[in-house]
Design an enzyme around this catalytic site. Structure first.
Site, PDB file in Angstrom:
ATOM      1  N   TYR A 185       0.811  -1.224   0.000  1.00  0.00           N
ATOM      2  CA  TYR A 185       0.000   0.000   0.000  1.00  0.00           C
ATOM      3  C   TYR A 185       0.844   1.274   0.000  1.00  0.00           C
ATOM      4  O   TYR A 185       2.017   1.265   0.303  1.00  0.00           O
ATOM      5  CB  TYR A 185      -1.057   0.019   1.085  1.00  0.00           C
ATOM      6  CG  TYR A 185      -0.709  -0.093   2.540  1.00  0.00           C
ATOM      7  CD1 TYR A 185       0.579   0.027   3.039  1.00  0.00           C
ATOM      8  CD2 TYR A 185      -1.747  -0.302   3.449  1.00  0.00           C
ATOM      9  CE1 TYR A 185       0.836  -0.059   4.389  1.00  0.00           C
ATOM     10  CE2 TYR A 185      -1.508  -0.384   4.818  1.00  0.00           C
ATOM     11  CZ  TYR A 185      -0.207  -0.269   5.281  1.00  0.00           C
ATOM     12  OH  TYR A 185       0.036  -0.358   6.621  1.00  0.00           O
ATOM     13  N   GLU A 186       0.188   2.350  -0.414  1.00  0.00           N
ATOM     14  CA  GLU A 186       0.807   3.664  -0.636  1.00  0.00           C
ATOM     15  C   GLU A 186       1.995   3.575  -1.602  1.00  0.00           C
ATOM     16  O   GLU A 186       3.018   4.243  -1.433  1.00  0.00           O
ATOM     17  CB  GLU A 186       1.187   4.317   0.691  1.00  0.00           C
ATOM     18  CG  GLU A 186      -0.064   4.639   1.515  1.00  0.00           C
ATOM     19  CD  GLU A 186       0.163   5.558   2.670  1.00  0.00           C
ATOM     20  OE1 GLU A 186       1.051   6.429   2.575  1.00  0.00           O
ATOM     21  OE2 GLU A 186      -0.554   5.415   3.666  1.00  0.00           O
ATOM     22  N   GLY A 187       1.799   2.746  -2.618  1.00  0.00           N
ATOM     23  CA  GLY A 187       2.808   2.555  -3.649  1.00  0.00           C
ATOM     24  C   GLY A 187       3.552   1.259  -3.451  1.00  0.00           C
ATOM     25  O   GLY A 187       4.280   1.085  -2.469  1.00  0.00           O
TER      26      GLY A 187
END
Length: 380
Positions: free
Chosen positions: A362-364
């Site tokens: 998550y978040e990239g």
């Protein structure tokens, strides 16, 4: 270069450590098992200033720096990554986004409550067909004069069923590509806004993750953040700071697993001595300590860049890429050091291993971090 923490930073770290040990640790296994959102603990974290760490005190925040934020996140994540991701999203994505890009009216109405923990925030970017490719937004926002009409689906939303304020990224003009994207503040309970079932996840099971549906949701014009078409830039800049939060979460998961493994290796005996005295285990501990310390320096460097107003896009990407790799590899090693005991819940390391995986996603994803880093290298 000064690698020493200030007295203030040590006090902040110790306060977060004490809270994690006395408040988060009791019941953490049961919360994970039952996917229980730690509502009471979130309120206590708000009271301690953990939900608005870097927000200006005039908006109810703690007014601390990014180094302080990293220290808090690491200590919380050693014990309960489900609790720390609530802190990360509220700080890095929601509070930062509104404080940096929002109007004064938006700050007074929303940020003052988010920073104190009266409200919880959610950041809504991911869609069924738009995760890593953030430009492929299918959620639409049609300009109707005094309001926008929002339609679409967002998934994997942290705090999805518990948030009071949602920052929703949507396409307003498809022909403009990334320049036709905007960010909107949507309040809980708005007509046409529906929260789907809770996701049954591998890790961070106490975190509240849902799919969200927007069906002809009316969003007032004053709830758009920034200038028309600035949504993609908003998302990218906000996520750069978010990566510092998730990198520090990964660091905490790794260091928490290491501390448990070290303690266990000094207590467990095999072949007439504590297992830490066997080279096979001692070398594992040496590798874990070294790589966790390397990850800590990368995370601190990214936080320092943010505090110094340097560009932290690459340093935060490197910190997240490496810290999440270390978290995944060394939680596995912590389970191995615990042997059969590592495979059962009472020893905590199996939960840390499950929690570690999401930090690479998550978040990239890790692959996206490599794109960010490599593009910067090629442009030099």
């Amino acid at each position: 270069m000064n690698f020493n923490l200030s007295e203030e930073h040590i006090m902040i770290r110790d306060a977060a450590r004490d809270f994690a040990q006395t408040e988060l640790l009791p019941g953490v296994i049961e919360r994970d098992e039952n996917q229980h959102f730690p509502k009471e603990l979130v309120k206590k974290m708000g009271d301690l200033g953990f939900l608005g760490v870097m927000v200006d005190p005039k908006y109810g925040g703690s007014g601390m720096d990014a180094i302080s934020y990293v220290l808090i996140m690491e200590e919380l994540s050693k014990i309960d990554a489900s609790a720390s991701v609530i802190v990360s999203v509220n700080n890095s994505l929601v509070c930062y986004g509104i404080e940096t890009f929002g109007t004064e009216a938006q700050k007074q109405k929303y940020l003052t409550k988010l920073a104190t923990g009266e409200f919880i925030g959610a950041f809504c970017l991911s869609e069924p067909e738009a995760g890593s490719d953030a430009t492929s937004q299918k959620t639409s926002a049609i300009d109707k004069g005094d309001h926008y009409l929002l339609n679409g689906t967002k998934n994997w939303i942290t705090n999805g069923g518990r948030a009071d304020v949602y920052l929703v990224i949507a396409q307003t003009d498809k022909d403009k590509g990334s320049h036709g994207i905007n960010t909107f503040i949507v309040e809980k309970g708005t007509e046409g806004f529906h929260v789907g079932p809770k996701e049954n996840k591998l890790g961070i099971r106490g975190s509240d993750t849902h799919t969200l549906q927007f069906n002809d949701v009316k969003v007032p014009k004053e709830n758009r953040i920034g200038e028309d078409g600035s949504g993609f830039r908003f998302a990218m800049k906000t996520l750069s700071g978010g990566r510092i939060g998730i990198a520090s979460q990964a660091l905490g998961i790794a260091s928490g697993a290491y501390e448990l493994a070290l303690k266990y290796s000094k207590e467990r005996k095999a072949f007439g001595t504590e297992i830490c005295n066997h080279q096979a285990i001692a070398f594992k501990l040496a590798d874990m300590h070294t790589e966790i310390e390397a990850a800590r320096h990368l995370v601190m460097k990214a936080a320092w860049d943010k505090d110094q107003d340097n560009n932290y896009d690459v340093s935060s990407a490197m910190a997240k890429l490496y810290a999440s790799k270390v978290a995944m590899e060394h939680t596995v090693e912590a389970v191995q050091i615990h042997g059969g005991n590592g495979f059962v819940k009472d020893y905590h390391v199996e939960r840390l291993m499950r929690d570690a995986k999401i930090t690479q996603i998550y978040e990239g994803t890790s692959e996206i971090q490599k794109i960010v880093i490599s593009r910067s290298l090629i442009k030099q």
